[in-house]
Design a protein around this motif. Structure first.
Motif, PDB file in Angstrom:
ATOM      1  N   LEU A   1       0.805  -1.492  -0.082  1.00 10.84           N
ATOM      2  CA  LEU A   1      -0.135   0.229  -0.710  1.00 10.84           C
ATOM      3  C   LEU A   1       1.092   1.340  -0.024  1.00 10.84           C
ATOM      4  O   LEU A   1       0.324   1.937  -0.411  1.00 10.84           O
ATOM      5  N   PHE A   2       2.214   0.745   0.901  1.00 13.17           N
ATOM      6  CA  PHE A   2       2.751   2.189   0.907  1.00 13.17           C
ATOM      7  C   PHE A   2       3.478   2.505  -0.513  1.00 13.17           C
ATOM      8  O   PHE A   2       3.366   3.889  -0.316  1.00 13.17           O
ATOM      9  N   ILE A   3       3.615   1.783  -1.509  1.00 12.14           N
ATOM     10  CA  ILE A   3       4.663   2.031  -2.467  1.00 12.14           C
ATOM     11  C   ILE A   3       3.329   2.784  -2.924  1.00 12.14           C
ATOM     12  O   ILE A   3       3.364   3.005  -4.511  1.00 12.14           O
ATOM     13  N   LYS A   4       1.958   1.884  -3.487  1.00 13.54           N
ATOM     14  CA  LYS A   4       1.145   2.635  -4.913  1.00 13.54           C
ATOM     15  C   LYS A   4       0.676   3.901  -4.452  1.00 13.54           C
ATOM     16  O   LYS A   4       0.438   5.028  -5.236  1.00 13.54           O
ATOM     17  N   GLU A   5       0.203   4.141  -3.080  1.00 14.68           N
ATOM     18  CA  GLU A   5      -0.522   5.842  -2.854  1.00 14.68           C
ATOM     19  C   GLU A   5       0.992   6.551  -2.481  1.00 14.68           C
ATOM     20  O   GLU A   5       1.254   7.504  -3.475  1.00 14.68           O
TER      21      GLU A   5
END
Length: 857
Positions: A228-232
């Motif tokens: 999620l961190f990478i995506k956002e």
């Protein structure tokens, strides 16, 4: 030596994982620290990292006990237990919170192991260790359990919640917020602390932009949080012109042959700035790797869950290689009185605390022995204090996790207060008949989200504050060891449009770069006169520099697009500045203009001389042949053709633009029609003199005049239509010539222009065909042969004119048309009249010479 120790630690971490798995271990009993009270809060903490077989199964009745292989003692995590004990003691001293009732606790060390966390959760429910599943061995303990605080990671929190959710016991996790946990139905009893992802992302991005770091790497744990961190953050970084050089995901204990870490080592050598997202325990191996490979000189940006002071490494080693790191932490105040409480902690003060014995022996290096699996101190410093310990083993400052644990205790106490308030009868409380509320009755109060604390501050669980303040810390290597982090700035986030970053650069210590801000970009900015080219995903950072196209410039470095110069300006050679264009046209002062004017006047004068010669010898057979009136018309038209070329020279104006093509078309049509008429006379003359022919010469003469009139009239009609529909007009050309504004005549209707030329071509082709058929007729004054040759050359000139005319622009285009006019006129004049002039002048004998002398005298 220090690098060798760090590298050895890295090998030990990996080897233990691979080798310990060869044994079949049984889970030993988990000993806990219990203190009785009217209500009991469970606590699950991780004081060490152990290597255990992942294939083991629950076997609580097994008596086989094999010592655990301790990889790492996390002594600083004992502060979490102290934060919980401190909070409970303060609550018990305040009679208004729980109506003179007390809180107790039941604390367990689950290491950093999910199976042990599950076992300890069951021990809280059964009251025994080892536990008996689904059975309460000690109701006096289990009936008082109201909530549980734990665990340190998402995986451990999940396993704890799987057990507690079966009994609907509230659990407040102090692990990093994980959005996926809230979407699981089986984890309905789990509560998490606020998430400030938007503020954190924007804070990191603003810091990167502040230092112009636009080429950064990401290191995240291999779980949903990391995904999620990478995506956002990748989406936000791209929107702000920042590129992700790499995104590496790795487990806590990678395999020795895991290629991911080797790939990370290579990438660290190519990327100066790296963002590490996750808690400290996600990167235990990574920290050892960084210390071993410290020559990379990377700048690390860490999140609030990355707390390096927890790591039990030598202070000088860890802070030397993290000297340039920057950390983001949600702003918090120190827990009032907590430092004094830590100073007062001593094994003698808490004799039943089995964990302090173990921690104390490590912190003060005391001799110890084991009694029933518990470490007992034999000799130790009598007046020892935690405040005297160095930062590599203890930090008196409140850690983020300790702050969460302290807040969680007060959240539970507030929920108990509201539940007990419902049982109050009037102003009195029947304390003797009051029992601990069932755990699930606290859910409505925890779900409200607004829970009081002792210092009258507010904590929001499972909600996000409208305004978030984030502190930015810089890791300093201080000789005194009194501080590990120094606050160097803060970031205030209210919304994406309202945010403020403030930094004190004087306090930022970048030891690895001698306090010089490092360069972090895939490529340096493009120089003036160049722009960036698109290169797929990394177009913003990894790009090629190409020169600006013609007519465009860049007046700043690193521009994405070139700026087009205004139409009246042009770029300089460096393409970093626009200059004013100069106006240009074929003028009489230009060398080319002077040459063309001279040629036109000379050709006109030559035509006039031949006309004068033919008028003088008008009675000679050679002049009278083929209708001398047509000869005069042809010579006059050729003279006018040469003169009409002068209208093409000079600054274009409305009159000259309208007249020049019209005059050219009409005059040339007269000339070509006269040639066609002369050819017609040659053919018809031979037919008229044949015996029995009814054709008379006077009829031939009149037909030739009709040819001239009709041929020129049709051209006049075409020109009239041109003038009536879309006539030529003055225009400017700002694009064809570099640095020039060309003044020219726009032909208006291109179709009409080519119709004029096409009609001339038709007349010329007809004359050529007729002359070619009559070339072999016998006669002394037969003009078919010179007409044939002259028309062939005439057609060749105008056929070559069209592609040449279209391939040039500006002054050259006008010069091409003038040259074609003069060349075709000269061809007709030379091919048709020079031989006759030769015969008149050279074959007339002394008669001509006498006349010449007579004129001179």
């Amino acid at each position: 030596m220090k690098l060798f120790i760090a590298f050895s630690l890295l090998i030990v971490l990996i080897q233990f994982q691979e080798q310990i798995s060869c044994f079949s271990l049984s889970i030993p009993p988990s000993l806990g620290y219990y203190q009785d009270g009217h209500f009991v809060i469970g606590g699950l903490f991780s004081l060490r990292v152990t290597a255990r077989d992942k294939r083991i199964k629950f076997g609580f009745n097994d008596t086989m006990s094999i010592p655990e292989a301790v990889i790492m003692d996390l002594t600083k995590n004992y502060q979490l237990m102290l934060a919980m004990v401190f909070a409970i003691e303060k609550i018990n001293k305040d009679p208004n919170i729980l109506f003179n009732m007390s809180l107790g606790f039941y604390l367990f060390n689950v290491d950093f192991f999910e199976t042990k966390a599950m076992e300890s959760s069951m021990a809280l429910l059964s009251g025994e260790s080892p536990p008996i599943p689904n059975y309460s061995c000690r109701p006096e303990k289990t009936d008082k359990l109201v909530a549980v605080i734990g665990g340190i990671s998402t995986g451990i929190s999940t396993q704890i919640s799987r057990v507690l959710s079966l009994y609907n016991v509230p659990q407040i996790s102090y692990a990093p917020f994980d959005l996926s946990l809230g979407n699981r139905v089986q984890l309905k009893s789990l509560y998490q602390f606020p998430v400030h992802n938007a503020a954190l992302y924007q804070g990191i991005i603003q810091l990167l932009l502040y230092f112009t770091w636009v080429w950064v790497g990401l290191v995240v744990p291999d779980d949903m949080r990391g995904e999620l961190f990478i995506k956002e953050i990748t989406e936000e970084m791209i929107n702000h012109g920042i590129c992700v050089a790499f995104a590496e995901k790795g487990p806590v204990f990678p395999s020795f042959v895991d290629i991911g870490w080797y790939r990370l080592i290579i990438r660290l050598t190519l990327t100066r700035v790296v963002i590490a997202f996750g808690d400290t325990h996600d990167f235990l191996t990574l920290v050892s790797l960084i210390i071993s490979c410290a020559t990379f000189g990377n700048i690390w940006i860490t999140t609030s869950d990355w707390y390096t002071t927890v790591l039990p490494f030598n202070q000088n080693v860890i802070y030397t290689y993290f000297g340039g790191a920057l950390s983001f932490s949600v702003h918090k105040d120190e827990i009032l009185g907590f430092k004094n409480f830590q100073r007062s902690v001593h094994p003698k003060k808490y004799p039943h605390d089995i964990f302090i014995q173990h921690v104390w022996s490590i912190l003060f290096e005391c001799p110890h022995l084991y009694e029933h699996g518990v470490r007992k101190l034999s000799q130790c410093e009598q007046n020892g204090s935690l405040s005297t310990r160095s930062l590599n083993v203890w930090d008196m400052n409140t850690s983020p996790l300790s702050y969460k644990v302290h807040a969680a205790v007060y959240a539970i106490a507030q929920a108990l207060h509201e539940e007990l308030s419902l049982s109050v009868n009037g102003d009195s409380l029947d304390q003797g008949g009051l029992q601990a509320p069932l755990p699930w009755k606290l859910h409505p109060f925890l779900q409200k989200g607004k829970l009081g604390r002792s210092n009258n501050e507010e904590n929001i669980v499972n909600q996000e504050d409208s305004a978030t303040k984030i502190d930015i810390f810089n890791y300093h290597s201080l000789q005194s060891g009194t501080k590990a982090q120094v606050k160097v700035g803060e970031f205030l986030f209210e919304s994406h449009s309202v945010q403020h970053l403030s930094l004190n650069e004087k306090l930022i210590n970048l030891d690895v770069y001698n306090n010089q801000i490092p360069f972090s970009n895939c490529k340096r900015s493009c120089p003036l006169g160049f722009r960036k080219t698109q290169d797929g995903w990394y177009a913003l950072c990894c790009y090629d520099c190409v020169p600006c196209p013609t007519g465009e410039i860049t007046n700043e470095t690193g521009m994405d697009q070139c700026i087009k110069c205004p139409q009246n300006q042009f770029p300089n050679k460096q393409r970093n500045q626009c200059l004013l264009k100069i106006t240009a046209f074929l003028s009489h002062e230009d060398t080319l203009g002077v040459v063309l004017v001279s040629m036109a006047i000379s050709l006109s004068a030559f035509s006039a001389m031949i006309l004068g010669l033919f008028i003088c010898y008008r009675d000679t057979p050679i002049v009278r042949a083929n209708n001398r009136n047509l000869t005069y018309v042809l010579l006059v038209s050729l003279m006018l053709c040469s003169f009409c070329s002068l209208t093409f020279i000079g600054q274009p104006r409305t009159v000259t633009c309208v007249l020049r093509q019209m005059i050219f078309g009409v005059v040339f049509s007269v000339a070509v029609s006269a040639i066609l008429a002369k050819t017609f006379i040659v053919v018809m003359a031979f037919k008229a003199i044949k015996p029995g022919s009814t054709l008379q010469m006077w009829m031939v003469t009149r037909l030739s005049n009709v040819i001239v009139c009709c041929g020129s009239t049709i051209q006049v009609f075409i020109c009239a239509v041109w003038l009536g529909t879309y006539p030529p007009f003055p225009d400017v050309d700002m694009q064809s010539e570099y640095g020039q504004i060309i003044l020219l005549c726009n032909e208006g209707s291109t179709l009409a222009f080519y119709c004029v030329l096409g009609y001339l071509g038709f007349l010329s082709s007809l004359s050529l065909l007729t002359a070619f058929l009559a070339r072999r007729l016998p006669d002394t004054f037969n003009e078919a042969k010179p007409i044939t040759f002259s028309m062939m050359v005439f057609c060749s000139v105008w056929i070559s004119f069209i592609p040449t005319y279209l391939s040039f622009t500006g002054k050259t285009m006008v010069a091409v048309e003038i040259f074609s006019i003069l060349a075709s006129s000269a061809v007709l004049l030379g091919c048709m009249f020079l031989p006759k002039c030769y015969m008149i002048l050279l074959r007339s004998g002394g008669h001509f010479r006498k006349k010449v002398f007579k004129w001179i005298l």
